[in-house]
Design a protein around this motif. Sequence first.
Motif, PDB file in Angstrom:
ATOM      1  N   GLU A  88       0.842  -1.190   0.000  1.00  0.00           N
ATOM      2  CA  GLU A  88       0.000   0.000   0.000  1.00  0.00           C
ATOM      3  C   GLU A  88       0.882   1.246   0.000  1.00  0.00           C
ATOM      4  OE1 GLU A  88      -3.930  -0.971   2.541  1.00  0.00           O
ATOM      5  OE2 GLU A  88      -2.058  -1.318   3.620  1.00  0.00           O
ATOM      6  N   VAL A  89       0.441   2.270  -0.734  1.00  0.00           N
ATOM      7  CA  VAL A  89       1.125   3.560  -0.715  1.00  0.00           C
ATOM      8  C   VAL A  89       0.084   4.645  -0.469  1.00  0.00           C
ATOM      9  CG1 VAL A  89       2.974   2.812  -2.249  1.00  0.00           C
ATOM     10  CG2 VAL A  89       0.968   3.925  -3.216  1.00  0.00           C
ATOM     11  N   LEU A  90       0.511   5.687   0.227  1.00  0.00           N
ATOM     12  CA  LEU A  90      -0.377   6.763   0.633  1.00  0.00           C
ATOM     13  C   LEU A  90      -0.090   8.017  -0.183  1.00  0.00           C
ATOM     14  CD1 LEU A  90      -2.414   7.889   2.861  1.00  0.00           C
ATOM     15  CD2 LEU A  90      -0.362   8.561   4.127  1.00  0.00           C
ATOM     16  N   ILE A  91      -1.146   8.682  -0.673  1.00  0.00           N
ATOM     17  CA  ILE A  91      -1.001   9.973  -1.352  1.00  0.00           C
ATOM     18  C   ILE A  91      -0.756  11.039  -0.286  1.00  0.00           C
ATOM     19  CG2 ILE A  91      -2.086  11.695  -2.830  1.00  0.00           C
ATOM     20  CD1 ILE A  91      -1.643   9.201  -4.353  1.00  0.00           C
ATOM     21  N   LEU A  92       0.404  11.680  -0.324  1.00  0.00           N
ATOM     22  CA  LEU A  92       0.765  12.659   0.686  1.00  0.00           C
ATOM     23  C   LEU A  92       0.092  14.011   0.428  1.00  0.00           C
ATOM     24  CD1 LEU A  92       4.548  11.802   1.088  1.00  0.00           C
ATOM     25  CD2 LEU A  92       2.700  11.294   2.679  1.00  0.00           C
ATOM     26  N   SER A  93       0.114  14.846   1.456  1.00  0.00           N
ATOM     27  CA  SER A  93      -0.622  16.113   1.394  1.00  0.00           C
ATOM     28  C   SER A  93      -0.046  17.091   0.381  1.00  0.00           C
ATOM     29  CB  SER A  93      -0.648  16.756   2.780  1.00  0.00           C
ATOM     30  OG  SER A  93       0.663  16.898   3.288  1.00  0.00           O
ATOM     31  N   ASN A  97       2.029  15.987  -5.958  1.00  0.00           N
ATOM     32  CA  ASN A  97       1.668  16.552  -7.261  1.00  0.00           C
ATOM     33  C   ASN A  97       0.604  15.723  -7.976  1.00  0.00           C
ATOM     34  OD1 ASN A  97       3.540  18.725  -7.188  1.00  0.00           O
ATOM     35  ND2 ASN A  97       5.192  17.306  -7.675  1.00  0.00           N
ATOM     36  N   LEU A  98       0.293  14.544  -7.424  1.00  0.00           N
ATOM     37  CA  LEU A  98      -0.685  13.662  -8.057  1.00  0.00           C
ATOM     38  C   LEU A  98      -2.117  14.039  -7.708  1.00  0.00           C
ATOM     39  CD1 LEU A  98       1.054  10.200  -7.391  1.00  0.00           C
ATOM     40  CD2 LEU A  98       1.461  11.830  -9.241  1.00  0.00           C
ATOM     41  N   ILE A  99      -2.299  14.830  -6.659  1.00  0.00           N
ATOM     42  CA  ILE A  99      -3.642  15.189  -6.209  1.00  0.00           C
ATOM     43  C   ILE A  99      -4.386  15.932  -7.325  1.00  0.00           C
ATOM     44  CG2 ILE A  99      -4.936  16.624  -4.577  1.00  0.00           C
ATOM     45  CD1 ILE A  99      -2.760  16.054  -2.515  1.00  0.00           C
ATOM     46  N   GLY A 100      -5.601  15.480  -7.584  1.00  0.00           N
ATOM     47  CA  GLY A 100      -6.426  16.105  -8.620  1.00  0.00           C
ATOM     48  C   GLY A 100      -6.280  15.476  -9.984  1.00  0.00           C
ATOM     49  N   LEU A 125      -7.335  11.475  -7.919  1.00  0.00           N
ATOM     50  CA  LEU A 125      -6.677  11.161  -6.658  1.00  0.00           C
ATOM     51  C   LEU A 125      -6.831  12.306  -5.666  1.00  0.00           C
ATOM     52  CD1 LEU A 125      -3.414   9.582  -8.097  1.00  0.00           C
ATOM     53  CD2 LEU A 125      -5.465   8.403  -7.284  1.00  0.00           C
ATOM     54  N   ARG A 126      -6.938  11.940  -4.380  1.00  0.00           N
ATOM     55  CA  ARG A 126      -7.064  12.914  -3.308  1.00  0.00           C
ATOM     56  C   ARG A 126      -6.010  12.641  -2.237  1.00  0.00           C
ATOM     57  NH1 ARG A 126     -13.506  12.452  -1.843  1.00  0.00           N
ATOM     58  NH2 ARG A 126     -14.374  12.866  -3.913  1.00  0.00           N
ATOM     59  N   PHE A 127      -5.739  13.682  -1.444  1.00  0.00           N
ATOM     60  CA  PHE A 127      -4.869  13.507  -0.283  1.00  0.00           C
ATOM     61  C   PHE A 127      -5.488  12.472   0.655  1.00  0.00           C
ATOM     62  CE2 PHE A 127      -4.315  15.370   4.164  1.00  0.00           C
ATOM     63  CZ  PHE A 127      -3.195  14.602   4.433  1.00  0.00           C
ATOM     64  N   GLY A 128      -4.677  11.518   1.113  1.00  0.00           N
ATOM     65  CA  GLY A 128      -5.156  10.481   2.019  1.00  0.00           C
ATOM     66  C   GLY A 128      -5.579   9.205   1.332  1.00  0.00           C
ATOM     67  N   ASP A 129      -5.697   9.204  -0.004  1.00  0.00           N
ATOM     68  CA  ASP A 129      -6.010   7.964  -0.720  1.00  0.00           C
ATOM     69  C   ASP A 129      -4.895   6.943  -0.500  1.00  0.00           C
ATOM     70  OD1 ASP A 129      -8.331   9.003  -1.705  1.00  0.00           O
ATOM     71  OD2 ASP A 129      -7.639   9.258  -3.756  1.00  0.00           O
TER      72      ASP A 129
END
Length: 596
Positions: free
Chosen positions: A318-323, A326-329, A364-368
């Motif tokens: 598992e990997v977490l999208i950080l706050s 650059n992937l957010i959105g 993608l969102r922060f926390g995904d």
Amino acid sequence: MSIFATLSIVILTLICFVYEWLPVDMTALAVIVTLMALGLVTPDEGISGFGNSATITVMAMFILSAGIARTGAIGLVNELLLKWGGKYSNRQILAIGIITGPISAFINNTAVVAIFLPIIENWCHKQRISPSKLLMPLSFVTILGGMLTTIGTSTSVLASGLSEKLGYGAFNLFQFTELGLVVFIIGLVYLTFIAPRLLPERETSNINVITQKYDLKDYVSEFIIAPTSNLIGQTLRRSRLQRKFDLDVLELIRNNNHFPQPLADKLLQAGDILIVRGRKECLLTVKDERGIEILPDIKFQNNCWEKDLSSGEERISEVLILSNSNLIGSTLKDIRFRQRYNATVLAIRRGEELVRERLGQVRLRFGDVLLLQGPNESFLGLQTSRDLLVIGERDIETLRKDKAGIAVTIGLGVVIVAALGIMPILVSALLGVVLMVLTGCLKPGEVYQAVRWDIIFLLAGLIPLGIAMDKSGTTEWLAQSLVAIGGNLSGYWLLTFFYLITVLLTEVLSNNASVVLLLPVAVQVAKSLHFNPMAFILVVTFAASSSFMTPIGYQTNTMVYSPGGYKFLDFARVGAPLSFLIMLIIPPLIIALYGL
């Protein structure tokens, strides 16, 4: 009319924050433009937030935190955590609090959680402990630790700047450490002895449980290419299995030889076995159109696929999208995720929601949390990424441990120089940033990656909004309305009232927005009723940092939401009593320590 216009912008801004129609930084930028366009602030006032001392200080603290984190200085206390933790949850939470709380007083707590999350996940796996018993306490103690100093959170830095602007002086580094220490100790006692009874016990995060948690048995299948298949002689790229049928090929087996990713240019042959991610309905369509034979779920029944992944060249994690990612959105398709990271996304967990279909179209969102499968080498690259956090033990060390002592020395120097009044915290922090780069603790390119630009733009947008509220008379109007409602209340109950409304606003908005909107109003109320304005400044500052009741009120809560397997109401069950406890003790402590 100016009050009406300003209030309309405030309300619309709050709605945008709640419903997330735009990213928070874009909302903040829209606020700046709207205020200038309507003449509520001058152009110089509109962009003043970008040059504000609070904004620059927060930016510098992000960079200093990254420098210390990048050298592995914080991770060196891993051994202490393992040594002190023991086998009982009370002792484990106490150890986490004693170690991470003081660190969070000087280093951004988002960075602290990002570093300790995989450490604690790995510890839970070895000790056969449910991560849900420890990850929420990790988030909460870093929030409590951030209240120990002015630089512990961006909220306190912003409150310090507002206090100075309102004529009550900027906070010194340890302005409210006495108050913060009492709150931290009481909060840690609650988390140590009461929270373990309220925390849920969810599944641990080993490879077999992960596939069960994501229900992969129904989404990962095998099929064999029949001799009459029209796929023979085609590459996977030309076959369009992914685009047309929403299938991801995870592995190719030919004559008992296993071929992992990348597979896009592999020519398919009769008898090839493909392990794919996709719905059964999609496989049936492929069977009819392309001539394949679907195999029974032998591998899943015997857990062979999981064993191959965990012990061979392939890996599932598992990997977490950080706050600050650059992937957010973006969608997986937009960023060509598989080609970029040489790993396949099997599923996405977003809080309680599990997404396994049309993954390429999900923004993608922060926390995904993304469940990935790929070669071990790919996860090495992910371990150095500023966009993603691999949840699990780091197999290959990529930190600059030889610079750890230098980074810690620079960090301590920044704190000591500011504490002794030799330099303002803004100057010492910027000097620390320069030294981090000159000494090699950070590379120049990493400086920009370290900054959470969404927070910087948020601060830059909220500061002119506060100016507009002051110039238009909105702050005074709100204060007079509150004085009319609560003018007969005692100082204690007014402090309690402001604590309560600030906490509730923080849970649905951001902590920084709550401070900007409510702190000037609280000061105006205090002046009108002849109370000590500093007492009201402190109660709003502390309340804005006390976000424990939802996973969306504070970024560290969002970070542990999915990895801990929590449900939304888990935070209310554990966090609401803590918020209520702090609400009871903050007003009398402020009165006793700072006067009313």
